[in-house]
Design an enzyme around this catalytic site. Sequence first.
Site, short mmCIF file in Angstrom:
data_model
loop_
_atom_site.label_atom_id
_atom_site.label_comp_id
_atom_site.label_asym_id
_atom_site.label_seq_id
_atom_site.Cartn_x
_atom_site.Cartn_y
_atom_site.Cartn_z
N THR A 29 36.91 51.07 31.83
CA THR A 29 36.47 50.72 30.46
C THR A 29 35.60 49.48 30.51
OG1 THR A 29 38.52 51.61 29.53
CG2 THR A 29 37.32 50.05 28.16
N SER A 31 31.46 47.52 29.52
CA SER A 31 30.02 47.73 29.43
C SER A 31 29.43 48.22 30.76
CB SER A 31 29.32 46.44 28.97
OG SER A 31 29.71 45.36 29.78
N GLY A 83 35.12 48.32 36.17
CA GLY A 83 34.61 46.95 36.26
C GLY A 83 35.76 45.96 36.37
N GLY A 96 41.03 43.26 31.87
CA GLY A 96 41.63 43.30 30.54
C GLY A 96 40.83 42.56 29.50
N GLY A 97 39.64 42.09 29.89
CA GLY A 97 38.75 41.46 28.90
C GLY A 97 38.51 42.40 27.72
N GLY A 98 38.49 43.70 28.01
CA GLY A 98 38.30 44.69 26.95
C GLY A 98 39.61 45.19 26.37
N GLU A 104 44.31 51.02 32.54
CA GLU A 104 43.52 50.79 33.76
C GLU A 104 44.45 50.62 34.96
OE1 GLU A 104 39.60 48.69 31.76
OE2 GLU A 104 41.18 47.40 32.49
N LYS A 122 30.75 37.69 38.41
CA LYS A 122 32.21 37.92 38.37
C LYS A 122 32.90 37.51 39.67
CE LYS A 122 31.82 40.56 34.48
NZ LYS A 122 32.03 42.00 34.43
C1 5RP Z 1 38.48 46.16 30.24
C2 5RP Z 1 38.17 45.60 31.58
C3 5RP Z 1 36.74 45.59 32.02
O1 5RP Z 1 36.63 46.23 33.24
C4 5RP Z 1 36.29 44.17 32.14
O2 5RP Z 1 36.54 43.48 30.94
C5 5RP Z 1 34.80 44.09 32.49
O3 5RP Z 1 34.05 44.56 31.42
P1 5RP Z 1 32.46 44.58 31.43
O4 5RP Z 1 32.04 45.65 32.38
O5 5RP Z 1 32.10 44.87 29.99
O6 5RP Z 1 31.99 43.20 31.86
O7 5RP Z 1 39.02 45.18 32.32
O8 5RP Z 1 39.83 46.05 29.92
#
Ligand code: 5RP
Length: 221
Positions: A29, A31, A83, A96-98, A104, A122
């Site tokens: 999940t 971007s 990601g 878990g930012g999303g 996941e 990152k």
């Molecule tokens: C979502 C996640 C994503 O993998 C993580 O936040 C990176 O996100 P992005 O590809 O938008 O930078 O762990 O829960």
Amino acid sequence: MSSSDLKKQAVARAAIEYVEYDDIVGVGTGSTVDFFIEYLKPIKNKISGAVASSISTQEKLEANGIRVLDLNDVSDIPIYIDGADEVNSNFQLIKGGGGALTREKIIAGASNKFLCIVDDSKVVDVLGKFPLPLEVVPMARSFVAREVIKKKGMPVWRENFITDNGNIILDINHMEIFEPILLEKDLNKIPGILTVGLFAERPADHILVSSEKEVIELEKK
Ligand code: 5RP
């Protein structure tokens, strides 16, 4: 497109090389994964299907005509592609930012191979600059916050956010995580925490990193 998006797009494109004929693909999940789904679309008839790590990913896969399978109907996931918010040289991650960390982590655990795709912003020496997400059962929010404070963490409630599983997120700020496996185990003992956004006990198997110049596979320390 911004330089950050170009890097996400490049690493997503490179990840397609890791998908093999007939694979069931676990799809993360975020971007970066959104770009991956675009590249998965043209080969959708060459794979057996995808297992989604969030409702949002499921909707995007379906909108692209990619067959979505329920994890309960699948015995083997050859590859999971996702990601991360931070990665270190031991291939341990903060995710878990999303807010999709629980599903996941389940898919990462159920997969034979976990390919993590990130841009170079990152990659860190020590995990923890990015706030560490915890998925918490709502009634345990204050209790878990107090327990985290005892462990010298600073929990912040991600307000107006409910996970796909009906829970809340506490983000732990200002932590330098020198021993990720120990911290993951320790936090997992607190009742009310459903999932810790540290992927250290089950790290990634491969990490692709994009810069403005190229995409490389990270070498494990
Ligand atoms: C979502 C996640 C994503 O993998 C993580 O936040 C990176 O996100 P992005 O590809 O938008 O930078 O762990 O829960």
